[in-house]
Design a protein around this motif. Structure first.
Motif, PDB file in Angstrom:
ATOM      1  N   GLU A 157      -9.436  -4.953  16.156  1.00  0.00           N
ATOM      2  CA  GLU A 157      -8.634  -4.527  14.998  1.00  0.00           C
ATOM      3  C   GLU A 157      -9.107  -3.196  14.412  1.00  0.00           C
ATOM      4  O   GLU A 157      -8.281  -2.381  13.992  1.00  0.00           O
ATOM      5  CB  GLU A 157      -8.646  -5.623  13.918  1.00  0.00           C
ATOM      6  CG  GLU A 157      -7.828  -5.210  12.696  1.00  0.00           C
ATOM      7  CD  GLU A 157      -7.562  -6.321  11.693  1.00  0.00           C
ATOM      8  OE1 GLU A 157      -7.857  -7.496  11.999  1.00  0.00           O
ATOM      9  OE2 GLU A 157      -7.050  -5.993  10.604  1.00  0.00           O
ATOM     10  N   GLU A 158     -10.418  -2.960  14.378  1.00  0.00           N
ATOM     11  CA  GLU A 158     -10.911  -1.709  13.777  1.00  0.00           C
ATOM     12  C   GLU A 158     -10.363  -0.491  14.506  1.00  0.00           C
ATOM     13  O   GLU A 158     -10.007   0.514  13.885  1.00  0.00           O
ATOM     14  CB  GLU A 158     -12.444  -1.688  13.762  1.00  0.00           C
ATOM     15  CG  GLU A 158     -13.039  -2.328  12.536  1.00  0.00           C
ATOM     16  CD  GLU A 158     -12.394  -1.841  11.228  1.00  0.00           C
ATOM     17  OE1 GLU A 158     -12.501  -0.648  10.892  1.00  0.00           O
ATOM     18  OE2 GLU A 158     -11.746  -2.652  10.530  1.00  0.00           O
ATOM     19  N   ALA A 159     -10.304  -0.588  15.840  1.00  0.00           N
ATOM     20  CA  ALA A 159      -9.767   0.532  16.627  1.00  0.00           C
ATOM     21  C   ALA A 159      -8.290   0.723  16.302  1.00  0.00           C
ATOM     22  O   ALA A 159      -7.799   1.854  16.173  1.00  0.00           O
ATOM     23  CB  ALA A 159      -9.960   0.272  18.117  1.00  0.00           C
ATOM     24  N   PHE A 160      -7.585  -0.391  16.144  1.00  0.00           N
ATOM     25  CA  PHE A 160      -6.172  -0.284  15.754  1.00  0.00           C
ATOM     26  C   PHE A 160      -6.049   0.400  14.400  1.00  0.00           C
ATOM     27  O   PHE A 160      -5.199   1.279  14.200  1.00  0.00           O
ATOM     28  CB  PHE A 160      -5.503  -1.663  15.722  1.00  0.00           C
ATOM     29  CG  PHE A 160      -4.121  -1.616  15.131  1.00  0.00           C
ATOM     30  CD1 PHE A 160      -3.054  -1.117  15.862  1.00  0.00           C
ATOM     31  CD2 PHE A 160      -3.882  -2.017  13.826  1.00  0.00           C
ATOM     32  CE1 PHE A 160      -1.778  -1.023  15.308  1.00  0.00           C
ATOM     33  CE2 PHE A 160      -2.615  -1.943  13.258  1.00  0.00           C
ATOM     34  CZ  PHE A 160      -1.560  -1.444  14.002  1.00  0.00           C
ATOM     35  N   ILE A 206      -3.702  -3.199  22.017  1.00  0.00           N
ATOM     36  CA  ILE A 206      -4.797  -2.488  21.337  1.00  0.00           C
ATOM     37  C   ILE A 206      -5.699  -3.490  20.608  1.00  0.00           C
ATOM     38  O   ILE A 206      -6.925  -3.425  20.694  1.00  0.00           O
ATOM     39  CB  ILE A 206      -4.248  -1.417  20.365  1.00  0.00           C
ATOM     40  CG1 ILE A 206      -3.429  -0.380  21.137  1.00  0.00           C
ATOM     41  CG2 ILE A 206      -5.385  -0.745  19.605  1.00  0.00           C
ATOM     42  CD1 ILE A 206      -2.594   0.551  20.265  1.00  0.00           C
ATOM     43  N   PHE A 207      -5.094  -4.442  19.896  1.00  0.00           N
ATOM     44  CA  PHE A 207      -5.881  -5.487  19.225  1.00  0.00           C
ATOM     45  C   PHE A 207      -6.739  -6.238  20.247  1.00  0.00           C
ATOM     46  O   PHE A 207      -7.918  -6.484  20.022  1.00  0.00           O
ATOM     47  CB  PHE A 207      -4.958  -6.501  18.520  1.00  0.00           C
ATOM     48  CG  PHE A 207      -4.720  -6.235  17.052  1.00  0.00           C
ATOM     49  CD1 PHE A 207      -3.810  -5.259  16.652  1.00  0.00           C
ATOM     50  CD2 PHE A 207      -5.359  -6.971  16.071  1.00  0.00           C
ATOM     51  CE1 PHE A 207      -3.561  -5.025  15.305  1.00  0.00           C
ATOM     52  CE2 PHE A 207      -5.121  -6.742  14.714  1.00  0.00           C
ATOM     53  CZ  PHE A 207      -4.220  -5.771  14.332  1.00  0.00           C
ATOM     54  N   VAL A 211      -1.491  -0.982   6.483  1.00  0.00           N
ATOM     55  CA  VAL A 211      -1.826   0.413   6.165  1.00  0.00           C
ATOM     56  C   VAL A 211      -2.634   0.516   4.864  1.00  0.00           C
ATOM     57  O   VAL A 211      -3.557   1.323   4.758  1.00  0.00           O
ATOM     58  CB  VAL A 211      -0.523   1.249   6.100  1.00  0.00           C
ATOM     59  CG1 VAL A 211      -0.633   2.405   5.145  1.00  0.00           C
ATOM     60  CG2 VAL A 211      -0.146   1.746   7.495  1.00  0.00           C
ATOM     61  N   VAL A 212      -2.284  -0.318   3.894  1.00  0.00           N
ATOM     62  CA  VAL A 212      -2.930  -0.200   2.577  1.00  0.00           C
ATOM     63  C   VAL A 212      -4.362  -0.731   2.547  1.00  0.00           C
ATOM     64  O   VAL A 212      -5.061  -0.563   1.553  1.00  0.00           O
ATOM     65  CB  VAL A 212      -2.122  -0.937   1.480  1.00  0.00           C
ATOM     66  CG1 VAL A 212      -0.760  -0.286   1.286  1.00  0.00           C
ATOM     67  CG2 VAL A 212      -1.969  -2.428   1.810  1.00  0.00           C
ATOM     68  N   THR A 213      -4.798  -1.385   3.641  1.00  0.00           N
ATOM     69  CA  THR A 213      -6.130  -2.000   3.593  1.00  0.00           C
ATOM     70  C   THR A 213      -7.244  -0.963   3.628  1.00  0.00           C
ATOM     71  O   THR A 213      -8.347  -1.236   3.193  1.00  0.00           O
ATOM     72  CB  THR A 213      -6.344  -3.003   4.756  1.00  0.00           C
ATOM     73  OG1 THR A 213      -6.162  -2.310   6.002  1.00  0.00           O
ATOM     74  CG2 THR A 213      -5.361  -4.155   4.673  1.00  0.00           C
ATOM     75  N   ARG A 214      -6.964   0.222   4.162  1.00  0.00           N
ATOM     76  CA  ARG A 214      -7.995   1.271   4.200  1.00  0.00           C
ATOM     77  C   ARG A 214      -7.888   2.149   2.961  1.00  0.00           C
ATOM     78  O   ARG A 214      -6.816   2.713   2.693  1.00  0.00           O
ATOM     79  CB  ARG A 214      -7.827   2.142   5.444  1.00  0.00           C
ATOM     80  CG  ARG A 214      -8.304   1.473   6.695  1.00  0.00           C
ATOM     81  CD  ARG A 214      -8.638   2.503   7.758  1.00  0.00           C
ATOM     82  NE  ARG A 214      -9.494   1.913   8.771  1.00  0.00           N
ATOM     83  CZ  ARG A 214     -10.129   2.597   9.706  1.00  0.00           C
ATOM     84  NH1 ARG A 214      -9.986   3.907   9.771  1.00  0.00           N
ATOM     85  NH2 ARG A 214     -10.904   1.987  10.578  1.00  0.00           N
ATOM     86  N   GLU A 215      -9.022   2.323   2.285  1.00  0.00           N
ATOM     87  CA  GLU A 215      -9.016   3.135   1.064  1.00  0.00           C
ATOM     88  C   GLU A 215      -8.553   4.568   1.340  1.00  0.00           C
ATOM     89  O   GLU A 215      -7.747   5.114   0.570  1.00  0.00           O
ATOM     90  CB  GLU A 215     -10.406   3.085   0.416  1.00  0.00           C
ATOM     91  CG  GLU A 215     -10.422   3.579  -1.033  1.00  0.00           C
ATOM     92  CD  GLU A 215     -10.386   5.097  -1.135  1.00  0.00           C
ATOM     93  OE1 GLU A 215      -9.778   5.606  -2.091  1.00  0.00           O
ATOM     94  OE2 GLU A 215     -10.952   5.787  -0.237  1.00  0.00           O
ATOM     95  N   PRO A 216      -9.006   5.195   2.442  1.00  0.00           N
ATOM     96  CA  PRO A 216      -8.533   6.562   2.695  1.00  0.00           C
ATOM     97  C   PRO A 216      -7.007   6.637   2.846  1.00  0.00           C
ATOM     98  O   PRO A 216      -6.390   7.647   2.488  1.00  0.00           O
ATOM     99  CB  PRO A 216      -9.227   6.945   4.011  1.00  0.00           C
ATOM    100  CG  PRO A 216     -10.398   6.028   4.119  1.00  0.00           C
ATOM    101  CD  PRO A 216     -10.012   4.762   3.431  1.00  0.00           C
ATOM    102  N   ASN A 217      -6.408   5.559   3.365  1.00  0.00           N
ATOM    103  CA  ASN A 217      -4.951   5.553   3.499  1.00  0.00           C
ATOM    104  C   ASN A 217      -4.284   5.518   2.125  1.00  0.00           C
ATOM    105  O   ASN A 217      -3.290   6.207   1.875  1.00  0.00           O
ATOM    106  CB  ASN A 217      -4.481   4.346   4.317  1.00  0.00           C
ATOM    107  CG  ASN A 217      -4.844   4.450   5.785  1.00  0.00           C
ATOM    108  OD1 ASN A 217      -5.329   5.478   6.223  1.00  0.00           O
ATOM    109  ND2 ASN A 217      -4.617   3.383   6.536  1.00  0.00           N
TER     110      ASN A 217
END
Ligand code: S3P
Length: 179
Positions: free
Chosen positions: A49-52, A43-44, A78-84
């Motif tokens: 990476e964004e799609a992953f 996938i990467f 997982v923690v890198t995205r604020e919505p997560n």
């Protein structure tokens, strides 16, 4: 739910905890791979990476929304995205998740991480990457963690025992389903 950098022992500890707690084991990397029918590395390489990260967000949402008692190994990013982080913190507020940060100093991680496999970010310079990710992500892991366990120098078995003890002490056992 277990969070922490690559090599911190999340998968191995989660496996033990799930067995000892008679709970389901959910691993966001595996959920992404199963949903895509491709490996994390593919996938990467093929989609970036964004799609992953988008697929990972879906996996996290599904893991937290599962409704059954589960131990979740959340992949390092997982923690890198604020919505997560908002999703995790919402589940914590609802009593549906309890989160442990398996904290390990980057030098110990360098010794432990397997290269190749599902960790394309470590292909070039694992030491420098782990030091950078440790600096960037430590505040993010802290933002979602109910408790922190330092894993340097202790075995998977001991980490699992420490997590169980912290879980009982927090009296989280009766309060939620997932995590
Ligand atoms: C990543 C961690 C990996 C995997 C991917 C990216 C990260 O999972 O999702 O290689 O950004 O920290 P593990 O933490 O299970 O190794």
């Amino acid at each position: 739910m277990l969070v922490g950098l690559m090599g911190s022992g999340k998968s191995a500890v989660a496996r033990r905890l799930a067995a000892s707690m008679d709970a389901a084991l959910l691993d966001t990397d595996k959920m992404v791979e199963d949903a895509a029918g491709r490996t994390v590395r593919e996938i990467f390489a093929e989609d970036g990476e964004e799609a992953f990260r988008a697929a990972e967000e879906e996996a996290l949402r599904s893991a937290l929304g599962g409704g059954s008692r589960a131990v979740i190994a959340a992949a390092g990013g997982v923690v890198t995205r604020e919505p997560n982080r908002a999703l995790i913190n919402g589940a914590r507020r609802d009593g549906a998740a309890w989160v442990v940060w398996l904290r390990t100093d980057p030098e110990a991680l360098v010794e432990r991480v397997s290269r190749g496999g599902h960790r394309p970010l470590l292909d070039d310079d694992p030491r420098a990457t782990l030091v950078r990710l440790h600096d960037e992500r430590s505040p993010l892991y802290a933002e979602v963690a109910d408790t922190i366990i330092d894993t340097a120098g202790i075995s998977v078995e001991e980490v699992a025992r420490a997590v169980s003890a912290a879980y009982s002490a927090a009296d989280a056992g009766g309060s939620g389903t997932n995590g």
